[in-house]
Write a protein that holds these residues in place. Structure first.
Motif: not given
Length: 104
Positions: A34-49
């Motif tokens: 995802l685009p940065p937030r407060d100059n930090l790269p963002q991610y979508r993450i998922r846990n199998e549980e």
């Protein structure tokens, strides 16, 4: 423009805002960038549980070490419980060398 350090499909550990990991199932897979937030790269993450995805910034993720076969080592960063440095059963024979007090 910020650069994402983690790649799609990569396994990472998620660290909460308090510095604690959420729990034993703390291995997540990067499902999107995802685009940065407060100059930090963002991610979508998922846990199998879990049934949902999370969105987090890069500073709250830790990369997993790779094992010899090139796959992510999900146990990296975890240490074995400390083993006691004393015998499982005490040796009371050393007490025989002490003088015994006898009542008179």
């Amino acid at each position: 423009m910020s650069i994402h350090r983690f790649a799609l499909g990569q396994k990472v550990r998620f660290v909460t805002g308090t510095g604690m990991r959420p729990g034993s199932g703390d291995v997540y897979k990067i499902t999107g960038t995802l685009p940065p937030r407060d100059n930090l790269p963002q991610y979508r993450i998922r846990n199998e549980e879990e049934r949902h995805e999370r969105v987090t910034t890069e500073d709250r993720l830790e990369g997993l070490a790779l094992s010899g076969d090139g796959k992510a080592d999900e146990h990296a960063g975890f240490s074995e419980p400390a083993k006691p440095d004393f015998p499982a059963r005490p040796d009371f024979s050393v007490l025989d060398s002490f003088p015994h007090h006898q009542e008179t």
